[in-house]
Design a protein around this motif. Structure first.
Motif, PDB file in Angstrom:
ATOM      1  N   ASP A  12     -15.740 -19.573   2.503  1.00 60.72           N
ATOM      2  CA  ASP A  12     -16.358 -20.875   2.258  1.00 60.72           C
ATOM      3  C   ASP A  12     -15.899 -21.848   3.336  1.00 60.72           C
ATOM      4  O   ASP A  12     -15.221 -21.485   4.289  1.00 60.72           O
ATOM      5  CB  ASP A  12     -16.024 -21.386   0.851  1.00 60.72           C
ATOM      6  CG  ASP A  12     -14.549 -21.712   0.685  1.00 60.72           C
ATOM      7  OD1 ASP A  12     -13.802 -21.590   1.678  1.00 60.72           O
ATOM      8  OD2 ASP A  12     -14.156 -22.082  -0.429  1.00 60.72           O
ATOM      9  N   ILE A  18     -14.855 -16.262  -0.904  1.00 63.64           N
ATOM     10  CA  ILE A  18     -15.563 -16.480  -2.157  1.00 63.64           C
ATOM     11  C   ILE A  18     -16.502 -15.322  -2.500  1.00 63.64           C
ATOM     12  O   ILE A  18     -16.905 -15.175  -3.640  1.00 63.64           O
ATOM     13  CB  ILE A  18     -16.352 -17.797  -2.104  1.00 63.64           C
ATOM     14  CG1 ILE A  18     -17.326 -17.796  -0.936  1.00 63.64           C
ATOM     15  CG2 ILE A  18     -15.437 -18.992  -2.044  1.00 63.64           C
ATOM     16  CD1 ILE A  18     -18.259 -18.994  -0.930  1.00 63.64           C
ATOM     17  N   ILE A  39     -17.462 -13.634  -6.931  1.00 62.07           N
ATOM     18  CA  ILE A  39     -17.521 -15.039  -6.498  1.00 62.07           C
ATOM     19  C   ILE A  39     -16.361 -15.791  -7.139  1.00 62.07           C
ATOM     20  O   ILE A  39     -16.223 -15.803  -8.366  1.00 62.07           O
ATOM     21  CB  ILE A  39     -18.850 -15.704  -6.892  1.00 62.07           C
ATOM     22  CG1 ILE A  39     -20.021 -14.960  -6.248  1.00 62.07           C
ATOM     23  CG2 ILE A  39     -18.857 -17.177  -6.489  1.00 62.07           C
ATOM     24  CD1 ILE A  39     -21.362 -15.495  -6.652  1.00 62.07           C
ATOM     25  N   PRO A  41     -14.317 -19.498  -7.527  1.00 58.79           N
ATOM     26  CA  PRO A  41     -14.599 -20.929  -7.354  1.00 58.79           C
ATOM     27  C   PRO A  41     -13.720 -21.554  -6.271  1.00 58.79           C
ATOM     28  O   PRO A  41     -12.661 -21.038  -5.921  1.00 58.79           O
ATOM     29  CB  PRO A  41     -14.266 -21.520  -8.727  1.00 58.79           C
ATOM     30  CG  PRO A  41     -13.260 -20.584  -9.311  1.00 58.79           C
ATOM     31  CD  PRO A  41     -13.636 -19.207  -8.809  1.00 58.79           C
ATOM     32  N   GLU A 109     -20.007 -26.527 -11.540  1.00 63.88           N
ATOM     33  CA  GLU A 109     -20.227 -25.128 -11.202  1.00 63.88           C
ATOM     34  C   GLU A 109     -19.682 -24.818  -9.814  1.00 63.88           C
ATOM     35  O   GLU A 109     -19.874 -25.573  -8.863  1.00 63.88           O
ATOM     36  CB  GLU A 109     -21.723 -24.813 -11.258  1.00 63.88           C
ATOM     37  CG  GLU A 109     -22.043 -23.329 -11.120  1.00 63.88           C
ATOM     38  CD  GLU A 109     -23.524 -23.053 -11.267  1.00 63.88           C
ATOM     39  OE1 GLU A 109     -23.884 -21.867 -11.381  1.00 63.88           O
ATOM     40  OE2 GLU A 109     -24.318 -24.026 -11.281  1.00 63.88           O
ATOM     41  N   ASN A 110     -18.972 -23.692  -9.718  1.00 65.37           N
ATOM     42  CA  ASN A 110     -18.393 -23.165  -8.477  1.00 65.37           C
ATOM     43  C   ASN A 110     -17.140 -23.899  -8.018  1.00 65.37           C
ATOM     44  O   ASN A 110     -16.643 -23.631  -6.919  1.00 65.37           O
ATOM     45  CB  ASN A 110     -19.417 -23.169  -7.326  1.00 65.37           C
ATOM     46  CG  ASN A 110     -20.610 -22.285  -7.613  1.00 65.37           C
ATOM     47  OD1 ASN A 110     -20.477 -21.222  -8.237  1.00 65.37           O
ATOM     48  ND2 ASN A 110     -21.782 -22.724  -7.193  1.00 65.37           N
TER      49      ASN A 110
END
Length: 233
Positions: A12, A18, A39, A41, A109-110
Motif C-alpha cells: 500500500d 496488503i 487483505i 487493513p 473499511e480497510n
C-alpha cells in the motif's frame, strides 16, 4: 521439478503488504481454479495532542494527528473524531488536576484505528484582589462603629466572589474589624472551598488607619448664620 511456491506482495502507500497471493504446483496454478489472497487493513494511530488549561477555561476543539505505521502524518483521510475527557464525557468544567483525552475509535473499511491518549492538565486560575471602593480600608475616622472592608475577585464567568477578610492589630487577628484609633492591616484570602482551583494574587495584606474623631462645634447667633469650628486633639 517439484512443488514451487510463488508469493507476490502488493504494498500500500505506506509500504505495508496488503495483498498476498500464492500458487501451488510447478506453475501459476491455483487451488480449485481460484487465486487466493489476503487483505490486511491499513493501521492508523489517532495521536491526541496534550492540552494545558486553567480552571474555568472552556474546552475548545481538541487537536489530534493521524499517523501511519511508520509515524508519518496522514492528511487525506476523512474521519470524524470526537475527543473528550476519559470518564467525563459531556463535562466542560473540571477541577484542577491531570486527565486523559480519548475518543471513540471510528469504523472505516480497510482501516484499523488505534489510540494514543492525550494529557489534559488543568492548573489553578490566578485571580486578583479587588477592593470595594465603598468600603475602602486605607483611612477612616473613629466613629465608635465597625468599619467593615469588603474585597472580592472576579470569577471566570464574570461573577464577583467575596474574599475572606481578617483584621490584624496589636491584639492579633480578628474576623471583626477594630473600632478604636490606631494603625492596622487587613489580610485577604480565598474562602477554603475555593483554594483547590484558584490562586489569589495582588496585595494580600494592606495597611489601614483609624484616625481620631474630629467633632465640629456650632456657634449660633452670628449675623451671617451658623459658624462651624472644627476641633482637633
Amino acid at each position: 521439478y517439484g512443488s514451487t511456491k510463488i508469493i507476490v506482495n502488493l504494498s500500500d502507500r505506506n509500504g505495508e503488504n496488503i495483498y498476498v497471493f500464492y500458487s501451488r504446483g510447478g506453475g501459476m496454478e491455483t487451488e480449485g481454479g481460484a487465486l487466493y489472497g489476503k487483505i490486511t487493513p491499513i493501521n492508523i494511530t489517532i495521536d491526541i495532542d496534550d492540552e494545558n488549561l486553567r480552571y474555568g477555561d472552556s474546552f475548545s476543539v481538541f487537536s489530534y494527528i493521524l499517523r501511519d505505521s511508520k509515524g508519518g502524518t496522514v492528511n487525506d483521510l476523512d474521519v470524524d473524531i470526537n475527543i473528550y475527557v476519559e470518564g467525563r464525557k459531556g463535562e466542560n468544567i473540571l477541577n484542577v488536576g491531570s486527565y486523559k483525552l480519548v475518543c471513540d475509535l471510528p469504523t472505516l473499511e480497510n482501516y484499523k484505528f488505534t489510540l494514543e491518549k492525550g494529557n489534559l492538565n488543568i492548573a489553578k486560575r490566578q485571580v486578583t484582589v479587588e477592593i470595594d471602593p465603598e468600603h475602602s480600608p486605607y483611612e477612616v475616622m473613629y466613629t465608635g462603629n465597625s468599619h467593615y472592608i469588603k474585597a472580592y475577585f472576579t470569577d471566570y464567568n464574570g461573577a464577583r466572589i467575596d474574599l475572606k477578610v481578617v483584621y490584624h492589630g496589636d491584639a492579633g487577628d480578628s474576623n471583626d474589624p477594630y473600632i478604636n484609633k490606631g494603625k492596622y492591616s487587613v489580610k485577604f484570602s480565598l474562602p477554603s472551598g475555593l483554594t483547590k482551583n484558584y490562586e489569589l494574587i495582588g496585595d494580600l495584606e494592606i495597611p489601614y488607619e483609624i484616625t481620631s474623631f474630629k467633632p465640629v462645634f456650632e456657634i449660633e447667633g452670628l449675623s451671617n448664620g451658623v459658624l462651624k469650628v472644627p476641633y482637633f486633639y
